[in-house]
Design a protein around this motif. Sequence first.
Motif, PDB file in Angstrom:
ATOM      1  N   PRO A   1      40.155 -19.508  -8.302  1.00 46.73           N
ATOM      2  CA  PRO A   1      41.259 -20.224  -8.946  1.00 46.73           C
ATOM      3  C   PRO A   1      41.997 -21.128  -7.962  1.00 46.73           C
ATOM      4  N   GLN A   2      42.750 -22.046  -8.527  1.00 41.27           N
ATOM      5  CA  GLN A   2      43.450 -23.050  -7.728  1.00 41.27           C
ATOM      6  C   GLN A   2      44.479 -22.424  -6.791  1.00 41.27           C
ATOM      7  N   MET A   3      44.700 -23.086  -5.660  1.00 37.05           N
ATOM      8  CA  MET A   3      45.707 -22.642  -4.706  1.00 37.05           C
ATOM      9  C   MET A   3      47.078 -22.564  -5.379  1.00 37.05           C
ATOM     10  N   ASN A   4      47.851 -21.541  -4.995  1.00 37.90           N
ATOM     11  CA  ASN A   4      49.242 -21.438  -5.438  1.00 37.90           C
ATOM     12  C   ASN A   4      50.119 -22.366  -4.604  1.00 37.90           C
TER      13      ASN A   4
ATOM     14  N   ARG B   1      46.129 -19.474  -1.137  1.00 34.27           N
ATOM     15  CA  ARG B   1      44.991 -19.285  -2.029  1.00 34.27           C
ATOM     16  C   ARG B   1      45.066 -17.906  -2.678  1.00 34.27           C
ATOM     17  N   PRO B   2      44.652 -17.792  -3.946  1.00 28.24           N
ATOM     18  CA  PRO B   2      44.729 -16.509  -4.649  1.00 28.24           C
ATOM     19  C   PRO B   2      44.030 -15.368  -3.922  1.00 28.24           C
ATOM     20  N   GLU B   3      42.910 -15.679  -3.230  1.00 33.66           N
ATOM     21  CA  GLU B   3      42.160 -14.643  -2.525  1.00 33.66           C
ATOM     22  C   GLU B   3      42.810 -14.231  -1.218  1.00 33.66           C
ATOM     23  N   HIS B   4      43.892 -14.913  -0.823  1.00 37.04           N
ATOM     24  CA  HIS B   4      44.587 -14.575   0.416  1.00 37.04           C
ATOM     25  C   HIS B   4      45.886 -13.821   0.152  1.00 37.04           C
ATOM     26  N   LEU B   5      45.997 -13.245  -1.057  1.00 33.67           N
ATOM     27  CA  LEU B   5      47.116 -12.383  -1.414  1.00 33.67           C
ATOM     28  C   LEU B   5      46.594 -10.965  -1.663  1.00 33.67           C
ATOM     29  N   SER B   6      47.290  -9.996  -1.124  1.00 32.79           N
ATOM     30  CA  SER B   6      46.984  -8.587  -1.424  1.00 32.79           C
ATOM     31  C   SER B   6      48.031  -8.064  -2.393  1.00 32.79           C
ATOM     32  N   VAL B   7      47.687  -6.981  -3.099  1.00 35.21           N
ATOM     33  CA  VAL B   7      48.582  -6.449  -4.127  1.00 35.21           C
ATOM     34  C   VAL B   7      48.804  -4.961  -3.895  1.00 35.21           C
TER      35      VAL B   7
ATOM     36  N   ASP C   1      35.221  -9.761  -9.659  1.00 39.99           N
ATOM     37  CA  ASP C   1      36.581 -10.151  -9.286  1.00 39.99           C
ATOM     38  C   ASP C   1      37.554  -9.712 -10.375  1.00 39.99           C
ATOM     39  N   THR C   2      38.825  -9.595  -9.964  1.00 42.71           N
ATOM     40  CA  THR C   2      39.920  -9.417 -10.910  1.00 42.71           C
ATOM     41  C   THR C   2      40.981 -10.460 -10.580  1.00 42.71           C
ATOM     42  N   ASN C   3      41.316 -11.304 -11.564  1.00 43.18           N
ATOM     43  CA  ASN C   3      42.360 -12.307 -11.377  1.00 43.18           C
ATOM     44  C   ASN C   3      43.631 -11.853 -12.072  1.00 43.18           C
ATOM     45  N   LEU C   4      44.721 -11.853 -11.322  1.00 46.37           N
ATOM     46  CA  LEU C   4      46.022 -11.479 -11.872  1.00 46.37           C
ATOM     47  C   LEU C   4      46.946 -12.682 -11.869  1.00 46.37           C
ATOM     48  N   TYR C   5      47.669 -12.866 -12.959  1.00 45.02           N
ATOM     49  CA  TYR C   5      48.661 -13.933 -13.058  1.00 45.02           C
ATOM     50  C   TYR C   5      50.025 -13.252 -13.119  1.00 45.02           C
ATOM     51  N   LEU C   6      50.819 -13.473 -12.071  1.00 40.89           N
ATOM     52  CA  LEU C   6      52.090 -12.770 -11.912  1.00 40.89           C
ATOM     53  C   LEU C   6      53.256 -13.719 -12.099  1.00 40.89           C
TER      54      LEU C   6
ATOM     55  N   VAL D   1      52.379 -16.902  -9.861  1.00 41.45           N
ATOM     56  CA  VAL D   1      51.445 -16.751  -8.739  1.00 41.45           C
ATOM     57  C   VAL D   1      50.144 -16.153  -9.258  1.00 41.45           C
ATOM     58  N   THR D   2      49.021 -16.731  -8.811  1.00 43.10           N
ATOM     59  CA  THR D   2      47.702 -16.210  -9.155  1.00 43.10           C
ATOM     60  C   THR D   2      47.155 -15.431  -7.974  1.00 43.10           C
ATOM     61  N   VAL D   3      46.604 -14.259  -8.249  1.00 45.03           N
ATOM     62  CA  VAL D   3      46.008 -13.410  -7.215  1.00 45.03           C
ATOM     63  C   VAL D   3      44.562 -13.152  -7.588  1.00 45.03           C
ATOM     64  N   ARG D   4      43.661 -13.307  -6.631  1.00 45.84           N
ATOM     65  CA  ARG D   4      42.250 -12.967  -6.840  1.00 45.84           C
ATOM     66  C   ARG D   4      41.918 -11.751  -5.993  1.00 45.84           C
TER      67      ARG D   4
END
Length: 333
Positions: A237-240, A257-263, A283-288, A296-299
């Motif tokens: 997904p697109q960069m936040n 980038r979504p893949e550079h966020l931890s949850v 993958d799991t994509n989260l929209y927060l 914010v999008t998280v991958r």
Amino acid sequence: MGSLELRNIRKSFGAQEVLKGIDLQVKDGEFVIFVGPSGCGKSTLLRSIAGLEDVTSGTVLINGEDVTVAPPAKRGIAMVFQTYALYPHLSVRDNMALGLKQAGTPTDEINTRVAAATEMLSLEPYLKRRPAELSGGQRQRVAIGRALVREPELFLFDEPLSNLDAALRVQTRVEIARLHRQLGATMIYVTHDQVEAMTLADRIVVLNGGVIEQIGSPMELYNRPANLFVAGFIGSPQMNFIEAARIGETGATIGIRPEHLSVSPTEGRFRGKVIHAEHLGADTNLYLETETAGLVTVRLFGEHRYAADDIVHATPDPAKIHRFDESGRAITA
């Protein structure tokens, strides 16, 4: 095989300037891909290289020779279109051989070239068929074969996979990559699909509004985008993008980038509510909807059992944060 140089290429249609001074050098054997949104000028640029459009000003050089006003047949190029452009009444073999026959190539030479292309593209079972008897992927391979037999200085591809379904796009993309390695040929390729660009190109040319925003290898563009446009265009997904002042950072805009966020369910930098979760298996994509950073999008890699309305905390990798100034340019210091 063939080098290409473009010097200050401009193209206007009436009062509408589509290409606004394009400078580019492509080395022998490179695979260069033009990407950008619809209307950015990428297909017009490719057609200008091919001689299918007359440039308004500027110079096109192929192998160091000025071909700016030369007709397509004199440029040493072969073009593969998204619509295949095969003759429906001719067999696969005759479609591949036709251009050579029209050029007066000796029959033995035609047979040799068609046989080589047939083997390279695994077209032997289809040589006697007509295009209507082929799948979309098979037709595109015939179109590529027709270009191959011409032994051009440059291969030009204009969105060749856009009419194929997802599985065939992957298969044909692999075949084009293999073909490039086998031939060592110079290839210029236009697509709006960043996955094609990232997986095929030696270098990517990102176009926007008739100008080049950035040129670089796929990972250069991913890791070091020059501006907000490139940062947002490359990556899925697109960069936040977050207003820096909202989260106490320097610069005007922060990119993550979504893949550079931890949850974490308990702690982290951005607290927010899951408004949608996409479970894709790998993958799991989260929209927060976060309290400080907005949407914010998280991958996340793998399957994670988060669902809508869960409260979570997202934290960016500090080493992977991008910063942009007021003009949208990357801050590199």
